[in-house]
Write a protein that holds these residues in place. Sequence first.
Motif, PDB file in Angstrom:
ATOM      1  N   ALA A   1      53.229  36.592 -36.229  1.00  0.00           N
ATOM      2  CA  ALA A   1      51.701  36.678 -36.802  1.00  0.00           C
ATOM      3  C   ALA A   1      50.738  37.777 -36.186  1.00  0.00           C
ATOM      4  CB  ALA A   1      51.313  35.786 -37.593  1.00  0.00           C
ATOM      5  N   TYR A   2      50.202  38.920 -36.859  1.00  0.00           N
ATOM      6  CA  TYR A   2      49.518  39.597 -36.326  1.00  0.00           C
ATOM      7  C   TYR A   2      48.305  39.780 -37.897  1.00  0.00           C
ATOM      8  CZ  TYR A   2      51.588  43.325 -38.810  1.00  0.00           C
ATOM      9  OH  TYR A   2      52.398  44.072 -40.182  1.00  0.00           O
TER      10      TYR A   2
ATOM     11  N   ALA B   1      44.482  33.070 -41.253  1.00  0.00           N
ATOM     12  CA  ALA B   1      46.407  32.568 -41.778  1.00  0.00           C
ATOM     13  C   ALA B   1      46.966  33.323 -40.755  1.00  0.00           C
ATOM     14  CB  ALA B   1      46.409  33.631 -43.205  1.00  0.00           C
ATOM     15  N   ALA B   2      46.839  33.776 -39.601  1.00  0.00           N
ATOM     16  CA  ALA B   2      48.108  34.435 -38.319  1.00  0.00           C
ATOM     17  C   ALA B   2      47.651  32.396 -37.764  1.00  0.00           C
ATOM     18  CB  ALA B   2      47.087  34.624 -37.434  1.00  0.00           C
TER      19      ALA B   2
ATOM     20  N   ALA C   1      51.546  34.155 -32.465  1.00  0.00           N
ATOM     21  CA  ALA C   1      50.435  34.665 -32.960  1.00  0.00           C
ATOM     22  C   ALA C   1      49.860  35.650 -31.747  1.00  0.00           C
ATOM     23  CB  ALA C   1      49.207  33.771 -34.051  1.00  0.00           C
ATOM     24  N   VAL C   2      49.669  37.420 -32.703  1.00  0.00           N
ATOM     25  CA  VAL C   2      49.186  38.240 -31.647  1.00  0.00           C
ATOM     26  C   VAL C   2      47.532  38.880 -32.180  1.00  0.00           C
ATOM     27  CG1 VAL C   2      49.309  40.370 -30.571  1.00  0.00           C
ATOM     28  CG2 VAL C   2      51.008  38.601 -30.280  1.00  0.00           C
ATOM     29  N   LEU C   3      46.387  38.120 -31.646  1.00  0.00           N
ATOM     30  CA  LEU C   3      45.206  38.020 -32.133  1.00  0.00           C
ATOM     31  C   LEU C   3      44.153  38.839 -31.121  1.00  0.00           C
ATOM     32  CD1 LEU C   3      44.987  34.717 -34.322  1.00  0.00           C
ATOM     33  CD2 LEU C   3      45.577  36.983 -35.512  1.00  0.00           C
TER      34      LEU C   3
ATOM     35  N   LEU D   1      45.288  38.376 -27.876  1.00  0.00           N
ATOM     36  CA  LEU D   1      45.698  36.686 -26.975  1.00  0.00           C
ATOM     37  C   LEU D   1      47.516  36.606 -27.572  1.00  0.00           C
ATOM     38  CD1 LEU D   1      42.534  34.660 -26.883  1.00  0.00           C
ATOM     39  CD2 LEU D   1      43.979  35.848 -24.718  1.00  0.00           C
ATOM     40  N   VAL D   2      48.085  35.974 -27.158  1.00  0.00           N
ATOM     41  CA  VAL D   2      49.257  35.053 -27.559  1.00  0.00           C
ATOM     42  C   VAL D   2      49.205  33.592 -27.857  1.00  0.00           C
ATOM     43  CG1 VAL D   2      52.022  34.905 -27.615  1.00  0.00           C
ATOM     44  CG2 VAL D   2      50.426  37.575 -26.467  1.00  0.00           C
ATOM     45  N   LEU D   3      49.452  33.216 -28.899  1.00  0.00           N
ATOM     46  CA  LEU D   3      49.158  32.375 -29.414  1.00  0.00           C
ATOM     47  C   LEU D   3      50.512  31.378 -29.500  1.00  0.00           C
ATOM     48  CD1 LEU D   3      45.888  32.539 -31.662  1.00  0.00           C
ATOM     49  CD2 LEU D   3      46.238  32.031 -28.696  1.00  0.00           C
TER      50      LEU D   3
END
Length: 399
Positions: free
Chosen positions: A116-117, A146-147, A159-161, A285-287
């Motif tokens: 997700a992004y 939402a991610a 998720a990558v944020l 960050l990768v979550l």
Amino acid sequence: MASKAFAIWGSYVPHMGTGDSGSRRPGFALNWKRDTERSCNLRCFGFSGDFSALLATKPVEDENPASPTVELQRLVDQFESKESRRSQKDSNSLPKPLSVTNPSSSASNGSNVRVAYQGVPGAHSEAAALKAYPQCEAVPCDQFEAAFKAVELWLVDKAVLPIENSLGGSIHRNYDLLLRHRLHIVGEVQLAVNHCLLGLPGVRKEELKRVLSHPQALAQCENTLSKLVVVRESVDDTAGAAQFVAASGLRDTGAVASARAAEIYGLNILAEKIQDDPENITRFLVLAREPIIPRTDRPFKTSIVFTLEEGPGIIFKALAVFALRDINLTKIESRPQRKRPLRVVDDSNTGSAKYFDYLFYIDFEASMADPRAQNALGNLQEFATFLRVLGSYPMDTIL
């Protein structure tokens, strides 16, 4: 003495609630509209040869021949109708962003990692997701939250944020969401961001009267936009700005977005690399739902969050636990606690003093498998009122 709460890998009893009431902004629907006033090359219509020769040609078998202007307009209308149908088909093929209120998602094909992004296709966050997982299925989300929820609800795997930018600084919203949600940092991505000025085909940058983009992107291109003397308007993300310009058909409106966004939404690149500083890096960050096992065979970074009692030298003591063990700190961020931002202290008969109550986020260069990191956090627990490890993960050293 204040009550204490500690956490390792996300299992914790919070010292303080950290709720956040984020506002939701509408996204943009993709509804293509082409500008029929733009100049056309006849090869677009399947013709070749001399343009004036076509206009001079007069069909003898037609008793009421159409004038060259009418015939040309008919060809333009046919081309525009075909382009409109093709563009609508292309827009329908793009993945629909997930939202907090409607987190439904198309089924996975079972072969790729789903990541997700925030944003729509063409966003820099999508590029970061593809850098982290080149074969992944990138899933757009309309908001950062939402991610987070997409990962928690098992709609996606990761998720990558974005968390910070070398020009714009920290993305505070995501710091708050890190504490609000129980996900773990399992990696980081550093992405070189090159902003482009985009517009409709046939438009020159001097014709623009306003430019849309994410607030950080607009701030990073301050010099270029000031020279153009345009009105700057903020939207949710850079690719969303490109999508809106393409859908609206406004020739006096441009967007600051990526070259990939220009390709996806059929816009022209009016100027490239328009950011004030060419060294424009965003860290993501990768979550994930579960932490990874920390190792010592490669460079690792660890992220934590904690709170402290008020008092002289208390922050110095917190930072000293790392300095004494030769651990390098790469990031320090403070955020006010949301539900109790002020702490009241009354040690005299003259009244009370009020202090802001802060959460401290720290990144340091050491793995949780390293005894130095374990001893440092053990030392910090002695006077921290709350401590949580957000993740211990491999460092990204490649741009």
